[in-house]
Design an enzyme around this catalytic site. Structure first.
Site, PDB file in Angstrom:
ATOM      1  N   SER A 165       8.139   4.558  -0.372  1.00 34.17           N
ATOM      2  CA  SER A 165       7.009   3.256  -0.637  1.00 34.17           C
ATOM      3  C   SER A 165       6.826   3.587  -2.011  1.00 34.17           C
ATOM      4  CB  SER A 165       5.635   3.704  -0.741  1.00 34.17           C
ATOM      5  OG  SER A 165       4.201   2.671  -1.133  1.00 34.17           O
ATOM      6  N   THR A 173       0.800  -1.123  -0.115  1.00 42.31           N
ATOM      7  CA  THR A 173       0.220  -0.247  -0.544  1.00 42.31           C
ATOM      8  C   THR A 173       0.817   1.721   0.267  1.00 42.31           C
ATOM      9  OG1 THR A 173      -2.138   1.488   0.845  1.00 42.31           O
ATOM     10  CG2 THR A 173      -0.163  -0.480   2.517  1.00 42.31           C
ATOM     11  N   GLU A 174       0.559   2.481  -1.050  1.00 46.62           N
ATOM     12  CA  GLU A 174       1.447   3.833  -1.238  1.00 46.62           C
ATOM     13  C   GLU A 174       1.716   4.573  -0.189  1.00 46.62           C
ATOM     14  OE1 GLU A 174      -1.598   3.722  -4.065  1.00 46.62           O
ATOM     15  OE2 GLU A 174      -1.216   2.828  -2.647  1.00 46.62           O
ATOM     16  N   ASN A 175       1.040   4.132   1.493  1.00 52.94           N
ATOM     17  CA  ASN A 175       1.170   4.995   2.227  1.00 52.94           C
ATOM     18  C   ASN A 175       2.493   4.252   3.541  1.00 52.94           C
ATOM     19  OD1 ASN A 175      -1.043   2.789   2.566  1.00 52.94           O
ATOM     20  ND2 ASN A 175      -1.214   3.933   4.743  1.00 52.94           N
ATOM     21  N   GLY A 176       2.719   2.948   2.963  1.00 52.98           N
ATOM     22  CA  GLY A 176       4.155   2.642   3.568  1.00 52.98           C
ATOM     23  C   GLY A 176       3.882   1.731   4.201  1.00 52.98           C
TER      24      GLY A 176
END
Length: 223
Positions: A90, A48-51
């Site tokens: 990320s 997921t892009e937020n890490g």
């Protein structure tokens, strides 16, 4: 048209093509359902892009830890070996082509593989978010979508009329009626609902629909 796959069934069908051990990013909303339908004996590693890398299923109601959320702000759990990292790291993973698959939703997909999935026009959301990076960073980009809009217009078109997320990026589309590959800037039909004729499907598709080999029956379990 009365027969079509549900969103859950479309997500199930897309999940069947994810290889064991693949690193996968799922778009916010409908595409997140794909994670619920991993085939037995296979385990994808979700990003997921937020890490977070290797997050697990959604927690039971009341057990959420709101410090553990995905990019869609939904609570998640962690699988053994999960890791956290900075937002910039990320996107370095995304832009460095370390993701095997990205599965996204769509407003329109063009026969060239162009994707429009972030804005419906001037009154749409103000930014494309991470999707623009994902469609050109992942090794394979697939779309899951209804075949037509709520007012009956094709979502698979000759050229997108909405603001683009990416160009020449989508290689396969899983719809409520069919599975379609994009090859040499053409829609190539791979599977369709048994109850729908080829001519009926063509009439609901906004670009030429090619046939190259056997057309398999598109089936999914009751979900």
């Amino acid at each position: 048209m009365t027969v079509k796959l549900t969103n859950a069934q479309i997500a199930w069908r897309a999940a069947q093509d994810i290889e064991d051990g693949a690193y996968v990013n799922l778009g916010i909303g409908f595409p997140e359902m794909v994670a619920s339908f991993q085939p037995p004996g296979r385990r994808a590693i979700f990003h997921t892009e937020n890490g977070i890398l290797n997050f697990g299923e959604a927690p039971a109601a009341g057990d959420e830890d709101w410090d553990l959320i995905n990019a869609g702000k939904k609570a998640v759990t962690l699988n053994p070996g999960a890791s956290f990292f900075h937002h910039a790291d990320s996107f370095a993973m995304v832009r460095g082509e370390h993701l095997d698959v990205a599965i996204l939703g769509a407003y329109e997909v063009a026969e060239t593989g162009d994707l429009a999935n972030w804005s419906t026009g001037p009154k749409g959301i103000p930014a494309v978010g991470g999707a623009m990076d994902l469609v050109h960073g992942a090794k394979r980009v697939a779309v899951i979508t209804d075949h037509i809009t709520k007012d009956g217009r094709p979502k698979l078109v000759k050229a997108c009329s909405l603001p683009l997320t990416g160009v020449h990026c989508v290689t396969r589309v899983y719809t409520s009626l069919a599975v379609i590959d994009i090859i040499d800037c053409r829609f190539v039909l791979r599977e369709k609902l048994l109850a729908m004729s080829f001519d009926e499907l063509k009439a609901l598709t906004g670009a030429e629909l090619k046939v190259d080999g056997e057309i398999k029956s598109l089936t999914a379990p009751e979900l």
